[in-house]
Design an enzyme around this catalytic site. Structure first.
Site, PDB file in Angstrom:
ATOM      1  N   ARG A 103      79.756   6.091  71.421  1.00 22.94           N
ATOM      2  CA  ARG A 103      81.102   6.225  70.873  1.00 22.94           C
ATOM      3  C   ARG A 103      81.021   7.105  69.629  1.00 22.94           C
ATOM      4  O   ARG A 103      80.456   6.690  68.622  1.00 22.94           O
ATOM      5  CB  ARG A 103      81.655   4.838  70.549  1.00 22.94           C
ATOM      6  CG  ARG A 103      82.715   4.784  69.493  1.00 22.94           C
ATOM      7  CD  ARG A 103      83.529   3.526  69.498  1.00 22.94           C
ATOM      8  NE  ARG A 103      82.871   2.317  69.031  1.00 22.94           N
ATOM      9  CZ  ARG A 103      82.517   2.062  67.767  1.00 22.94           C
ATOM     10  NH1 ARG A 103      82.682   2.963  66.830  1.00 22.94           N
ATOM     11  NH2 ARG A 103      81.964   0.910  67.441  1.00 22.94           N
ATOM     12  N   HIS A 131      85.629   2.476  66.388  1.00 20.87           N
ATOM     13  CA  HIS A 131      86.018   1.565  67.467  1.00 20.87           C
ATOM     14  C   HIS A 131      87.496   1.736  67.795  1.00 20.87           C
ATOM     15  O   HIS A 131      87.887   1.802  68.953  1.00 20.87           O
ATOM     16  CB  HIS A 131      85.736   0.124  67.056  1.00 20.87           C
ATOM     17  CG  HIS A 131      86.330  -0.877  67.988  1.00 20.87           C
ATOM     18  ND1 HIS A 131      85.804  -1.129  69.222  1.00 20.87           N
ATOM     19  CD2 HIS A 131      87.439  -1.645  67.878  1.00 20.87           C
ATOM     20  CE1 HIS A 131      86.562  -2.030  69.834  1.00 20.87           C
ATOM     21  NE2 HIS A 131      87.552  -2.350  69.055  1.00 20.87           N
ATOM     22  N   TYR A 185      78.846   0.533  59.030  1.00 20.37           N
ATOM     23  CA  TYR A 185      77.740  -0.079  59.787  1.00 20.37           C
ATOM     24  C   TYR A 185      76.846   0.894  60.545  1.00 20.37           C
ATOM     25  O   TYR A 185      75.762   0.533  60.992  1.00 20.37           O
ATOM     26  CB  TYR A 185      78.284  -1.134  60.763  1.00 20.37           C
ATOM     27  CG  TYR A 185      79.375  -0.615  61.693  1.00 20.37           C
ATOM     28  CD1 TYR A 185      79.045   0.115  62.831  1.00 20.37           C
ATOM     29  CD2 TYR A 185      80.721  -0.854  61.437  1.00 20.37           C
ATOM     30  CE1 TYR A 185      80.038   0.596  63.685  1.00 20.37           C
ATOM     31  CE2 TYR A 185      81.723  -0.379  62.276  1.00 20.37           C
ATOM     32  CZ  TYR A 185      81.375   0.348  63.401  1.00 20.37           C
ATOM     33  OH  TYR A 185      82.337   0.821  64.235  1.00 20.37           O
TER      34      TYR A 185
END
Ligand SMILES: Cc1ncc(C[n+]2csc(CCOP(=O)(O)OP(=O)(O)O)c2C)c(N)n1
Ligand SMILES: Cc1ncc(C[n+]2csc(CCOP(=O)(O)OP(=O)(O)O)c2C)c(N)n1
Ligand SMILES: [Mg+2]
Ligand SMILES: [Mg+2]
Lengths: 380, 325, 325, 380
Positions: D275, D279, D288
């Site tokens: 990805r 998100h 993160y």
């Protein structure tokens, strides 16, 4: 798995009454640690047998008691004695047990007095659980034996949580979850094994594959070759053991326990056994069990098998054996008698223990119900 | 007409539905060879085959999720959950999916699954074989909630459920599976949703009940009659859709309401009935609205006879209501 | 005292609880490095380590089941469910296990888990990021259900929850996570369970609300005051245990009740309040009990402003009640 | 998996910002059927690329629109174009799709008009879903594209059910469920794959392993070496494919589809992708994502990679490519313009479609709300 301990046909294909076949799978892989511990130690072999006999007799008695209407329900373990007692002996007292509903053999070895179990079956004033639960759904904090529930599988994630908590506290113990073949399909089996894999929980997953989930045969429960191999999906090892052979079970559990306590993570053990009796006293296996299947498995009765072994080993004579059965029978009779003579549970007690302190509503209910009961008895 | 028990009537309803429409199929645990743990599906697999009467693995989540997929495709699955207490592993599928498919798709995807499940106490089932959590499903918009109390209604409501276009939670009062029997019409007997049944007419107090509490309420009403209190017993039959008009009409007539259910009192469906009466029939009320229910505890084993509403507790509530005004 | 938003107050409460007791630990999805999708756990993993602030796999079932096991062993886990809408995969663990452990073990196994979860609409979350299904948990005996509406209460009730001996469902009104701020006491601030807060005193009508509906109700009350209607706003704070006495006292004083909640009306917790009033304060009522609630539909996206109770709808219900008698 | 298509380091061990390591696993086994179909057919290669470009541009545009407050939310698919479009091309129009929320590429290939998707993102009067759902949670019955929901995993068991229904109807189709790496931990993953194994469902489980579930890296999601190998626990095959390589994906899906339609049961496909974006628009991957990880994966950008391939193959010139991007950009702009100009959804419509026929209560609500709205607008 003792090679050749069963004739092939048991592990081969059985035919159901409806013509469907249910594949019995011979263990694909059997794990043997480098330092494989032996089976049940010499000093405990006769004891182990005694537990098996006691469990067998309790089963017999409870089925009768249920038919007589003296207990409401019962879940027999006949056929699974070696699996349960072998496992129980391999654990340490500090290990936490998360049982399903069929683990009577385990409870006995743990030191739960038979009378206490009978009190629970009746739900009388001696019942530690205060008559709240159906028979077989017991639990005893002082034995690290967590209280069972009926929904299958829920104990599995809980065992993982307790294992992680023990590790955090620095307690070198294992936690162990008991469940059947059917329960491998549950939500919690998946979540529990996955969490255990990720967090390397000191948890043993002990699956008693008794070939049936009520009327559903193992082959229709899941299409995997063994249940043990499901552990791979979670990144740890699964092992298949012959659950009719107590030494096999003992050995596998000792190994898994060592691994857990050493910080090497979880293990899934599939103990292949057979349920000789009905699923429960509400069940009639004649409706679904293929002809001849029970008889084949009965040739491998774990109790008779272990007796013969002990006799061969010279630890037991036929006379000892007879005395042992007699003593066990007496023990069962006496425990039942004491339990049955106890007064019923306090009628207001079902309103307790919802919370640590009752809500105002529950206090009101208690007052009102007390008044109603007093009125019924003609008291003012 | 045949004299049948309630569970036999369910069984006949299933036979009828499956004969009527090859798209109807059943799935659940132990429903095939074993005929269901209460024998509600007895003989069906033999008649219709294992492709239409499907024994599933032990996963309620799988049962309901699979049934939903079948329904989306156009079949008419009837799922059995062995005990209502075991419906929770499927709760996500029911609440998030089944109830919301039609809505969230803008009407493109109706999702017609019937979930049958035995509910309620009185069979010494303890915490996990006794629950009645109909309120959960009533609170979930998009589900119909049906609870028969007689054999004829069991068959008639089941056939209506199967022919409905919406998801239906069909609750079978297992306590009276065999203890109640009655005449059941043959063939395609249907009882409409949203129409309550006046199980007994009366003028002094309205007793509102469903499922296994209907016979209990009728027992109470009979005893009350001996004391000169005329109790009307309304059997709601379907909680969603609710026959609100029947409830209000009865309470407007009697001026008193006693609501009876087995479920815990707090936030039970009885509260909804009380709320509707307090909103729409307040001025007819001659006495406080009473609820006779299970207690706000889990369901106990040894003392279930004290947990469950009894005729005695219903009578006492009715008497108090009559005394009040 | 510090001025904090509601979500900051939750965060401070968590810091305080974890400092007080090494047995307190957190588990949930994205709560570690990421600090939670609403940042309620911001900074906690850095302070207390990944052993105490545990990012779990994507399984609510696993989160709650694991938390229960930890609690049985003696720890004090606080589980975060990312949105209340995603609590259902854990419903079996909550309803069958968490709520019933103490009871079914005869008191041997208390099971003290706190489940925190953001709930409610107003953030354009559609069907699955907006739900308020507190009624499910209120109906489940054995659970305490807590819903703060101010930053001070968020921290104070959270600390009480952590020190309680029973399982607590702790619902955080995400719509006012950041829009509401207020003074929050430092340190071990605790707000007792079972004590409602009179958010505004009044004499003509009682508005009963919780969570995000409290500010909405206060807005309505302010507008009603302009018309000469004096509305009392009761913030229940904990639904179980309920401060029934406060509810009844207010309604006895005003004679009128308007109940407000976001959840669907049918069998919502508002019904329980109405039922209690209709049972215990009937004779004080001067008007029908009104409910201003979400609709009996799933939660919509584009039109959530019409779905959610507004000051306007509350005012109109209050006005009607005052007009009625 | 094209051997050597990625440098080792991507599959090796990445380091997270917090120092934790997240193991990237090289595919353990790659299944190759005897009659392995080729990749995307010649005639559709440029088309495939066009879809990839369109998806990329929609993504770009929607991220902007969300920042501008013109749509409320968006879930980008950047990095997953080859996986989705390769898969979509390998399916037949009659196959039923059970998507998650990230499958925009799939929807486009299925023939859902871009304008229709934009209508859904806005929730306007053109939205087939009547403004009920958040952006990305669409579904179109006429495209056999089932409507998505947010709770992860629920579509998996449903896809199995639809597959069994299709078989019962005699329809030779496959059903396919889309989900991410994180979703392998869900209840429905377990139940769905288990049911599919037992009933040999004609179902494809298509897992886009984009290495992250919001902030949780793949290595912390489960301890298994690959996600594909989880299929073994259910008695069928799982395959790992390089999801950045459209031909790999196409081939694996074709094979799985053939197997499904032939009655040979389900397949789990793990398409390893990455990805590139957040998100969702609510997410900030900087919190993160380990430094350098994105950059490494971007070297394998599926769109750029496929363009180079097409140029090498002589199917595309640089000029063609430029025109193609331009045309796609114009298409996006025009579709958005039309969508944005549509009137809002009917305010009373949120009360519809709860049931086939509204209850009396819902009719009352409708009447009352209509009155309220009329009053607001000063109407009588
Ligand atoms: C969630 C749930 N669903 C259904 C049941 C009903 N039920 C009780 S035991 C059982 C079969 C369990 O089989 P298995 O796990 O193999 O254990 P065994 O009884 O054979 O020891 C079923 C379906 C239940 N207890 N819980
Ligand atoms: C049951 C449930 N729990 C939590 C969430 C919140 N959530 C949305 S997406 C997501 C991560 C999904 O990860 P993955 O399956 O890998 O799919 P991806 O988003 O990476 O495509 C989470 C935790 C959810 N939607 N459903
Ligand atoms: Mg079994
Ligand atoms: Mg992912």
């Amino acid at each position: 798995m003792v090679a050749g301990s069963h004739p092939k046909d048991i592990w081969a294909t059985a035919t159901r009454a409806d013509g469907m076949t249910s594949a019995r799978v011979r263990p694909a892989t059997v794990e043997r640690g480098a330092r494989a511990p032996a089976g049940v130690p010499d000093a405990r072999r006769v004891e182990a047998y005694r537990w098996m006999v006691l469990a067998r007799l309790v089963d017999e008695r409870c089925l009768t008691l249920q038919r007589q209407g003296r207990i409401g329900f019962y879940v027999p373990l006949e056929g699974q004695e070696a699996a349960q007692i072998g496992c129980a002996l391999a654990l340490e007292a500090a290990d936490w047990i998360f049982p399903a509903y069929r683990e009577l053999g385990l409870a006995l070895v743990r030191g739960v007095p038979l009378e206490t179990l009978f009190d629970q079956f009746i739900g009388n004033s001696g019942d530690v659980l205060k008559g709240r639960q159906m028979p077989n759904h017991y639990g005893y904090r002082d034995r690290n034996f967590v209280v069972a529930s009926s929904p299958v599988g829920t104990q599995i994630t809980q065992a993982v949580g307790a294992g992680l908590a023990a590790r955090r506290r620095g307690d070198a113990i294992a936690t162990i979850a008991f469940f059947g073949d059917g329960t491998t399909s549950s939500n919690d089996f998946h979540a529990g094994l996955n969490f255990a894999g990720v967090f390397r929980a000191p948890t043993i997953f002990f699956c008693q594959n008794n070939q049936w989930a009520i009327s559903l045969p193992r082959a229709q429960q899941t299409h995997s070759a063994t249940l043990a191999e499901k552990a791979r999906a979670y990144g740890f090892e699964g092992v298949v053991v012959d659950g009719m052979a107590i030494d096999e079970v003992y050995r596998a559990v000792r190994q898994a326990r060592e691994r857990a306590v050493a910080g090497d993570g979880p293990t899934l053990i599939e103990a292949q056994v057979y349920r000789f009796g009905p699923h429960s006293t509400s069940d009639d296996p004649k409706r679904y069990r293929p002809a001849g299947e029970l008889e084949k498995w009965k040739q491998h009765d774990p109790v008779a098998g272990f007796r013969d072994e002990l006799i061969r080993e010279g630890r037991l004579t036929v006379q000892d054996d007879e005395k042992l059965w007699e003593a066990a029978r007496a023990e069962v009779a006496s425990a039942w008698k004491t339990a049955e003579s106890k007064p019923p549970v306090d009628p207001l007690s079902f309103l307790d223990d919802v919370f640590a302190q009752p809500t105002r509503e529950l206090e009101d209910d208690r007052r009102r119900l007390a008044a109603l009961l007093a009125q019924r008895e003609g008291k003012p | 007409m045949t004299e049948l028990t309630l569970v036999q009537a369910v069984n006949r309803g299933l036979f009828e539905a499956m004969r009527q429409d090859p798209d109807v199929l059943l799935l659940g645990e132990d429903i095939g060879l074993n005929g269901g743990v209460f024998r509600a599906t007895e003989g069906l697999q033999k008649e219709f085959g294992a492709e239409r009467v499907i024994d599933t693995p032990l996963s309620e989540c799988g049962i309901v999720g699979t049934a939903i997929g079948m329904a989306l495709y156009g079949l008419k699955p009837i799922a059995e959950i062995q005990f209502m207490d075991f419906i929770y592993p499927a709760f996500d599928q029911i609440v998030s999916e089944l109830a919301k498919f039609r809505y969230r798709s803008g009407g493109q995807y109706p999702c017609h699954v019937v979930i049958r499940t035995p509910y309620g106490g009185g069979i010494r089932g303890g915490l996990y074989h006794s629950q009645s959590t109909e309120a959960f499903f009533c609170h979930t918009a998009g589900l119909k909630v049906v609870v028969p109390s007689t054999p004829a209604d069991a068959k008639g409501l089941l056939l209506t459920a199967v022919h409905d276009e919406d998801p239906v939670i069909f609750l079978e009062p297992k306590r009276i599976y065999r203890s109640v029997s009655g005449e059941v019409p043959e063939g395609d007997h249907r009882v409409p949703f949203g129409v309550a049944r006046t199980a007994r007419e009366g003028s002094d107090v309205s007793i509102l009940a469903w499922g296994a509490m209907v016979p209990t309420s009728l027992e109470a009403a009979a005893k009350l009659a001996d004391e000169g209190i005329s109790a009307e017993v309304i059997d709601l039959r379907t909680l969603v859709p609710l026959d609100e008009a029947a409830v209000l009409a009865s309470v407007e007539k009697t001026g008193r309401a006693v609501i009876v259910h087995e479920a815990a009192r707090n936030a039970g469906f009885g509260a909804e009935l009380a709320a509707r009466i307090a909103e729409k029939a307040l001025y007819s009320l001659r006495a406080p609205i009473a609820r006779v229910t299970g207690y706000d505890t889990p369901f106990p084993y040894a003392l279930e006879h004290l947990y469950l509403p009894t005729p005695e507790r219903i009578e006492s509530a009715a008497r108090e209501a009559v005394r009040a005004g």
